[in-house]
Design a protein around this motif. Sequence first.
Motif, PDB file in Angstrom:
ATOM      1  N   GLY A 124     -29.698  37.560  -3.906  1.00 39.56           N
ATOM      2  CA  GLY A 124     -28.732  36.585  -3.407  1.00 39.56           C
ATOM      3  C   GLY A 124     -29.402  35.355  -2.823  1.00 39.56           C
ATOM      4  N   LEU A 125     -30.583  35.537  -2.222  1.00 32.79           N
ATOM      5  CA  LEU A 125     -31.333  34.389  -1.695  1.00 32.79           C
ATOM      6  C   LEU A 125     -32.109  33.695  -2.809  1.00 32.79           C
ATOM      7  CD1 LEU A 125     -32.549  32.629   0.568  1.00 32.79           C
ATOM      8  CD2 LEU A 125     -34.286  34.389   0.872  1.00 32.79           C
ATOM      9  N   PHE A 126     -32.826  34.460  -3.616  1.00 28.40           N
ATOM     10  CA  PHE A 126     -33.711  33.869  -4.616  1.00 28.40           C
ATOM     11  C   PHE A 126     -32.954  33.137  -5.719  1.00 28.40           C
ATOM     12  CE2 PHE A 126     -36.756  37.127  -2.997  1.00 28.40           C
ATOM     13  CZ  PHE A 126     -37.739  36.234  -2.599  1.00 28.40           C
ATOM     14  N   LEU A 127     -31.761  33.644  -6.092  1.00 26.30           N
ATOM     15  CA  LEU A 127     -31.006  33.013  -7.166  1.00 26.30           C
ATOM     16  C   LEU A 127     -29.709  32.381  -6.681  1.00 26.30           C
ATOM     17  CD1 LEU A 127     -31.369  35.462 -10.198  1.00 26.30           C
ATOM     18  CD2 LEU A 127     -32.416  33.230  -9.892  1.00 26.30           C
ATOM     19  N   GLY A 128     -28.938  33.139  -5.886  1.00 30.56           N
ATOM     20  CA  GLY A 128     -27.606  32.684  -5.485  1.00 30.56           C
ATOM     21  C   GLY A 128     -27.598  31.432  -4.641  1.00 30.56           C
ATOM     22  N   ALA A 129     -28.690  31.176  -3.933  1.00 29.92           N
ATOM     23  CA  ALA A 129     -28.718  30.009  -3.057  1.00 29.92           C
ATOM     24  C   ALA A 129     -28.601  28.703  -3.824  1.00 29.92           C
ATOM     25  CB  ALA A 129     -30.004  30.016  -2.216  1.00 29.92           C
ATOM     26  N   GLY A 130     -28.998  28.685  -5.099  1.00 25.10           N
ATOM     27  CA  GLY A 130     -28.913  27.457  -5.888  1.00 25.10           C
ATOM     28  C   GLY A 130     -27.490  26.953  -6.021  1.00 25.10           C
ATOM     29  N   ALA A 131     -26.572  27.845  -6.389  1.00 28.14           N
ATOM     30  CA  ALA A 131     -25.165  27.471  -6.525  1.00 28.14           C
ATOM     31  C   ALA A 131     -24.578  27.070  -5.177  1.00 28.14           C
ATOM     32  CB  ALA A 131     -24.374  28.633  -7.124  1.00 28.14           C
ATOM     33  N   ASN A 132     -24.969  27.766  -4.120  1.00 24.80           N
ATOM     34  CA  ASN A 132     -24.424  27.463  -2.793  1.00 24.80           C
ATOM     35  C   ASN A 132     -24.932  26.132  -2.253  1.00 24.80           C
ATOM     36  OD1 ASN A 132     -22.790  29.768  -2.502  1.00 24.80           O
ATOM     37  ND2 ASN A 132     -24.536  31.009  -1.880  1.00 24.80           N
ATOM     38  N   ILE A 133     -26.180  25.768  -2.581  1.00 21.15           N
ATOM     39  CA  ILE A 133     -26.697  24.451  -2.178  1.00 21.15           C
ATOM     40  C   ILE A 133     -25.883  23.352  -2.855  1.00 21.15           C
ATOM     41  CG2 ILE A 133     -28.650  22.858  -2.376  1.00 21.15           C
ATOM     42  CD1 ILE A 133     -30.506  25.291  -2.034  1.00 21.15           C
ATOM     43  N   ALA A 134     -25.561  23.558  -4.138  1.00 15.74           N
ATOM     44  CA  ALA A 134     -24.763  22.569  -4.863  1.00 15.74           C
ATOM     45  C   ALA A 134     -23.381  22.397  -4.245  1.00 15.74           C
ATOM     46  CB  ALA A 134     -24.640  22.988  -6.329  1.00 15.74           C
ATOM     47  N   LYS A 135     -22.850  23.458  -3.642  1.00  9.33           N
ATOM     48  CA  LYS A 135     -21.514  23.402  -3.035  1.00  9.33           C
ATOM     49  C   LYS A 135     -21.534  22.833  -1.620  1.00  9.33           C
ATOM     50  CE  LYS A 135     -19.638  27.484  -5.429  1.00  9.33           C
ATOM     51  NZ  LYS A 135     -19.176  28.880  -5.222  1.00  9.33           N
ATOM     52  N   ALA A 136     -22.586  23.149  -0.857  1.00 12.07           N
ATOM     53  CA  ALA A 136     -22.573  22.834   0.573  1.00 12.07           C
ATOM     54  C   ALA A 136     -23.666  21.872   1.010  1.00 12.07           C
ATOM     55  CB  ALA A 136     -22.694  24.128   1.382  1.00 12.07           C
ATOM     56  N   GLY A 137     -24.677  21.630   0.161  1.00  5.91           N
ATOM     57  CA  GLY A 137     -25.761  20.756   0.580  1.00  5.91           C
ATOM     58  C   GLY A 137     -26.568  21.387   1.705  1.00  5.91           C
ATOM     59  N   PRO A 138     -27.194  20.565   2.544  1.00  2.77           N
ATOM     60  CA  PRO A 138     -28.035  21.089   3.637  1.00  2.77           C
ATOM     61  C   PRO A 138     -27.275  21.956   4.642  1.00  2.77           C
ATOM     62  CG  PRO A 138     -28.463  18.759   3.261  1.00  2.77           C
ATOM     63  CD  PRO A 138     -27.257  19.090   2.462  1.00  2.77           C
ATOM     64  N   SER A 139     -25.949  21.807   4.728  1.00  2.03           N
ATOM     65  CA  SER A 139     -25.178  22.602   5.691  1.00  2.03           C
ATOM     66  C   SER A 139     -25.248  24.090   5.382  1.00  2.03           C
ATOM     67  CB  SER A 139     -23.713  22.154   5.713  1.00  2.03           C
ATOM     68  OG  SER A 139     -23.085  22.404   4.469  1.00  2.03           O
ATOM     69  N   LEU A 140     -25.732  24.454   4.175  1.00  2.48           N
ATOM     70  CA  LEU A 140     -25.889  25.876   3.843  1.00  2.48           C
ATOM     71  C   LEU A 140     -26.806  26.564   4.847  1.00  2.48           C
ATOM     72  CD1 LEU A 140     -25.213  28.095   1.755  1.00  2.48           C
ATOM     73  CD2 LEU A 140     -27.331  27.469   0.574  1.00  2.48           C
TER      74      LEU A 140
ATOM     75  N   VAL B 206     -26.822  26.189   8.034  1.00  2.41           N
ATOM     76  CA  VAL B 206     -25.974  26.633   9.144  1.00  2.41           C
ATOM     77  C   VAL B 206     -25.185  27.876   8.745  1.00  2.41           C
ATOM     78  CG1 VAL B 206     -24.046  26.007  10.650  1.00  2.41           C
ATOM     79  CG2 VAL B 206     -25.817  24.324  10.115  1.00  2.41           C
ATOM     80  N   MET B 207     -24.712  27.918   7.486  1.00  2.00           N
ATOM     81  CA  MET B 207     -23.936  29.070   7.023  1.00  2.00           C
ATOM     82  C   MET B 207     -24.789  30.340   7.038  1.00  2.00           C
ATOM     83  SD  MET B 207     -20.971  27.786   6.589  1.00  2.00           S
ATOM     84  CE  MET B 207     -21.320  26.506   7.802  1.00  2.00           C
ATOM     85  N   TYR B 208     -26.042  30.222   6.592  1.00  2.00           N
ATOM     86  CA  TYR B 208     -26.936  31.380   6.626  1.00  2.00           C
ATOM     87  C   TYR B 208     -27.244  31.808   8.062  1.00  2.00           C
ATOM     88  CZ  TYR B 208     -28.076  32.050   1.693  1.00  2.00           C
ATOM     89  OH  TYR B 208     -28.018  32.361   0.352  1.00  2.00           O
ATOM     90  N   ALA B 209     -27.405  30.823   8.952  1.00  2.00           N
ATOM     91  CA  ALA B 209     -27.678  31.146  10.356  1.00  2.00           C
ATOM     92  C   ALA B 209     -26.471  31.822  11.000  1.00  2.00           C
ATOM     93  CB  ALA B 209     -28.044  29.875  11.120  1.00  2.00           C
TER      94      ALA B 209
ATOM     95  N   THR C 196     -18.770  28.835   1.011  1.00  2.00           N
ATOM     96  CA  THR C 196     -20.000  29.487   0.548  1.00  2.00           C
ATOM     97  C   THR C 196     -20.287  30.781   1.306  1.00  2.00           C
ATOM     98  OG1 THR C 196     -21.456  28.303   2.108  1.00  2.00           O
ATOM     99  CG2 THR C 196     -21.024  27.255  -0.038  1.00  2.00           C
ATOM    100  N   LEU C 197     -19.527  31.044   2.368  1.00  2.00           N
ATOM    101  CA  LEU C 197     -19.820  32.217   3.195  1.00  2.00           C
ATOM    102  C   LEU C 197     -19.728  33.518   2.417  1.00  2.00           C
ATOM    103  CD1 LEU C 197     -18.156  31.361   6.632  1.00  2.00           C
ATOM    104  CD2 LEU C 197     -20.594  31.733   6.167  1.00  2.00           C
ATOM    105  N   GLN C 198     -18.824  33.572   1.440  1.00  2.00           N
ATOM    106  CA  GLN C 198     -18.714  34.812   0.666  1.00  2.00           C
ATOM    107  C   GLN C 198     -19.996  35.077  -0.114  1.00  2.00           C
ATOM    108  OE1 GLN C 198     -15.770  34.239  -2.610  1.00  2.00           O
ATOM    109  NE2 GLN C 198     -15.398  32.290  -1.638  1.00  2.00           N
ATOM    110  N   GLY C 199     -20.587  34.026  -0.691  1.00  2.00           N
ATOM    111  CA  GLY C 199     -21.858  34.178  -1.391  1.00  2.00           C
ATOM    112  C   GLY C 199     -23.007  34.456  -0.440  1.00  2.00           C
ATOM    113  N   VAL C 200     -22.954  33.831   0.732  1.00  2.00           N
ATOM    114  CA  VAL C 200     -23.986  34.046   1.751  1.00  2.00           C
ATOM    115  C   VAL C 200     -23.977  35.497   2.220  1.00  2.00           C
ATOM    116  CG1 VAL C 200     -24.645  33.477   4.118  1.00  2.00           C
ATOM    117  CG2 VAL C 200     -24.072  31.651   2.514  1.00  2.00           C
TER     118      VAL C 200
END
Length: 472
Positions: free
Chosen positions: A35-51, A53-56, A211-215
């Motif tokens: 989920g981190l190694f691959l899934g983060a790519g799609a979530n970055i495209a959706k949320a930008g740098p704010s991702l 904060v979502m992970y934190a 993006t929280l569901q993917g996070v």
Amino acid sequence: MTSPQVTEAPEEGYERGLGSRQVQMIAIGGAIGVGLFLGAGANIAKAGPSLIVMYALAGLIIFFIMRALGELLLYRPVSGSFAEYSREFLGPFFGFFTGWTYWLMWVVTGMAELTAAAIYVHYWFPAVPQWVTALVFLVVLFVANLISVKVFGEIEFWFSMVKVTALIGMIVIGLGVLTFGFSAAGDTATVSNLWEFDGFFPKGVGSSLMTLQGVMFAYLAVELVGVTAGESEDPEKTLPKAINTLPWRIALFYVGALTVILCVVKWTEFAPGVSPFVKAFAVIGIPAGAGIVNFVVLTAALSSCNSGMYSTGRMLRTLADNGEAPGFFSRLSSSKTPALGITVSVAFMGIGVVLNYIVPEKAFGYVTSVATAAGIWTWLMILISHVLYRRGVESGRLRASSFPAPGGSKCSYVAIAFLLFVTGLIAYDADSRVCLYVMAGWAAALAVGWAVLKNRNPQVAERDEPQLEKVG
């Protein structure tokens, strides 16, 4: 013997073969997945740098969940873990439902990870059919899990070591690029990349929250350390240490790694389907960077599949010990592993090998969303059990744990509210909503199964403690 605070771990027949080194790495590995190694790519495209904060934010909630589980584990450390606590505090049906749902989560995750692993190997050996690679991995990990828990622990230790080394290497290299400006990315790498391109929340707060569901999927398996309780050499020492180190693991491996990557490479360059780590290595210009990350992601997939085989076998045994699954699942092999439970689980995971032929790629997205929904249910059961346990302690009915959660049950209430909010987000999103329909069907099937089980054996609804088979 029982101390004033801690109930001694019951003798379940398992070999207590997981040392501190292995439990620590299992805990670390559970917090670093595909989920981190691959899934983060799609979530970055959706949320930008704010991702970041979502992970934190999600990481904080995961820490609340794990501290709640830690308090329960030191109150009564058993291999059935959250299924046992659901049974004790909410009733036999909830133990039955949680045990089978956790089993489902790992079986479907195993299917997806086997196929993912085969795709990663296809990167190097395109002539080898994917189903062959998936079958080979399935058999090798299956045999390793049958040999002994020590073999499982050792494999998981080295899988986790690869992931940890890769992430630390990425962070160090990224910081070097930012500090000294070397590599092809040196001219554009800057901390201001976090806010210069349409701000820190470029798509709005709402898009970031979605993006929280993917996070949350990225954090699945962090609770696996609870399943190891029955096979840890010294659970009273190893489990608290593993749980208390969770915040720095999340801060370093998730928040830290993503922050460095988004400083080195501006967020607009990331896209769904592309690992942000592969992209970052490519921009920096590291030779064979894509191959390195592909190897790391392969170990992440195999690690997840390995963990799935381990946990499903133990969960089936817990269900069988409570009369909620066929009795033969409670038997242990000569090496003290639940061999039959592992074998049946692996057989279901093997469906993933067949699915390589007939299921389009999007269907595996649905599979992972089902795993997320099952994981959220498991976390909710941990939290609700913790709240009820704390009530029992405060009223003097139950023994206090030696590892109390900070704030008592207050943090558990916060985490419950958060998980319900994420469930609402899943229901709102048309693409992920399908998993709730699947879970509704699963719940209906389990309700029917429970009714039949209770009719045949009324005692199953009254039993509080598992009647564990003694071995050796």
